[in-house]
Design an enzyme around this catalytic site. Structure first.
Site, short mmCIF file in Angstrom:
data_model
loop_
_atom_site.label_atom_id
_atom_site.label_comp_id
_atom_site.label_asym_id
_atom_site.label_seq_id
_atom_site.Cartn_x
_atom_site.Cartn_y
_atom_site.Cartn_z
N VAL A 76 0.82 -1.23 0.00
CA VAL A 76 0.00 0.00 0.00
C VAL A 76 0.85 1.27 0.00
CG1 VAL A 76 -1.95 -1.08 1.20
CG2 VAL A 76 -0.26 0.22 2.53
N LYS A 77 2.16 1.15 0.17
CA LYS A 77 3.00 2.35 0.28
C LYS A 77 3.34 2.90 -1.10
CE LYS A 77 2.81 1.98 4.74
NZ LYS A 77 3.60 1.26 5.69
N VAL A 78 4.00 4.05 -1.14
CA VAL A 78 4.15 4.77 -2.42
C VAL A 78 5.14 4.10 -3.37
CG1 VAL A 78 3.44 6.98 -1.45
CG2 VAL A 78 5.87 6.39 -1.48
#
Ligand code: PLP
Length: 390
Positions: free
Chosen positions: A190-192
């Site tokens: 879910v991180k960038v």
């Protein structure tokens, strides 16, 4: 209107990413090959730093970062209660005592006045922390120069939890390059920037970098020059401290390298989406995410707060459930860590950090990811509008 469900986050995987991972699968090394050192070197260069040490996830990164900073039984570690559990758990793994600092409601990050006051009080009774772990919540850089000043004044180490902030900058400087002693990044899906699961520790300090490399791999050394005794032969290795198997695979490292090349584009896309949200949500009874002069957020999250007008006619739970019922994947970041049963058993109570608790009662994280469309954003706004009128 479509009933397709809109996730709150989605990884952005290109054909180039897929080709990079496939190439590793066809190669001789699935782990401990050349992709990992290449990813570390490229990540370090991107952040204008000499050292980056990759691990299996950011929780492992925080754990070995605490160990490298000398955290152990009896150490005092402070973090911000508006964060993911890992920001506090890492210190508990080392047997340290954890304490929390409240947030500044304007930034949703560690409150500098609260931190200063707590440090002054701790200094008077000789109980200063060894390490403080600020979190770049939502991807917005903390006021790192001010945090550095406090660290120098009171003699603690700064461990930056930049799990949300890969690619963020402060006055043009990437996260990790200045100010903090060690910085940690997360590459969870879910991180960038993602490697599925993955983490990184960065540092300017060569001694720290060596310590982190050994902690990641059983405390082992393989080079004769690093050994305490003369090696028995070319097969020799020596364990000099207790370490772990916290290694990142070649598949993850190859994906990370490919994602890192695309990070500026993905970042620009997130910025454009955040700006459009700012415009189309401007007239709703919401507090929109803060910005900071000179800071470029990584925009991991777009978290809004229901303002008092909205809370007079509805509740966060009703709005959250209404969005979910319409197929809009919202989340809440975060339940204040100190209110978790595990931390309550250690003596913390609801009411201890009122600003973080008030923020928690109001907040909803809206969907934000590079492949999101303008139509998706209007759908979020059009669903929110009637819900906020109660
Ligand atoms: C995601 C996250 C972590 C943990 O990251 P993992 O890679 O899932 O272990 C730590 N701190 C914060 C603030 C996070 O958001």
């Amino acid at each position: 209107m479509t009933s397709r469900s809109l996730p709150y986050s989605r990884q952005d995987i290109s054909e180039a990413d897929i080709a990079a991972v496939t190439a590793v699968l066809r190669s001789d090394f699935l782990t401990q090959g050349q992709e990992l050192p290449a990813f570390e070197a490229e990540f370090a260069a991107f952040h204008r730093l000499p050292h980056a040490i990759a691990v299996g996830n950011a929780t492992q990164a925080l754990h070995i970062a605490c160990l490298a900073l000398g955290v152990g039984p009896g150490s005092r570690v402070w973090t911000c209660t508006n964060s993911f559990l890992a920001s506090a758990n890492c210190a508990r793994y080392c047997g340290a005592d954890v304490d929390f600092v409240d947030i500044d409601p304007a930034t949703r990050q560690i409150s500098l006045p609260a931190l200063s006051a707590k440090l002054e009080a701790a200094q008077r009774i000789g109980l200063l922390p060894q390490v403080v772990i600020p979190v770049d919540f939502a991807g917005l850089p903390c006021d790192w120069p001010a945090l550095r000043t406090l660290a120098d004044r009171h003699g603690f180490k700064l461990l930056q939890d930049a799990s949300h902030a890969t690619g963020a900058t402060l006055h043009g400087t990437p996260m990790g390059a200045n100010w903090a002693d060690l910085s940690v990044f997360s590459f969870h899906a879910v991180k960038v920037l993602t490697t599925a699961e993955g983490g990184m520790v960065t540092t300017r300090d060569a001694v720290m970098a060596t310590r982190l490399q050994r902690l990641r791999s059983h405390g082992m050394v393989r080079e004769a020059a690093d050994m305490l005794a003369a090696p028995d032969g070319p097969w020799s290795y020596e364990q000099q401290m207790l370490g772990y198997n916290y290694r990142m695979t070649e598949l993850q490292a190859a994906l990370g390298r490919s994602q890192l090349r695309r990070l500026p584009d993905m970042q620009a896309r997130r910025e454009a989406l955040a700006c459009r949200y700012d415009r189309i949500l401007a007239n709703l009874p919401l507090r929109l995410p803060p910005r900071r002069e000179g800071a470029q957020s990584a925009w991991h999250l777009y978290a809004v707060e229901l303002d008092d007008t909205a809370l007079a006619v509805t509740s966060r739970k009703t709005v959250f459930e209404g969005l979910r019922a319409a197929g809009i994947g919202v989340q809440v970041h975060y339940i204040p860590i100190h209110t978790q049963p595990y931390y309550r058993a250690l003596g913390f109570n609801p009411g201890d950090f009122p600003a973080a608790e008030d923020y928690y009662a109001r907040t909803i994280s809206l969907p934000l990811f590079p492949a999101m469309t303008e139509a998706d954003q209007h759908r979020v706004a059009d669903t929110l509008r009637p819900l906020l009128r109660g």
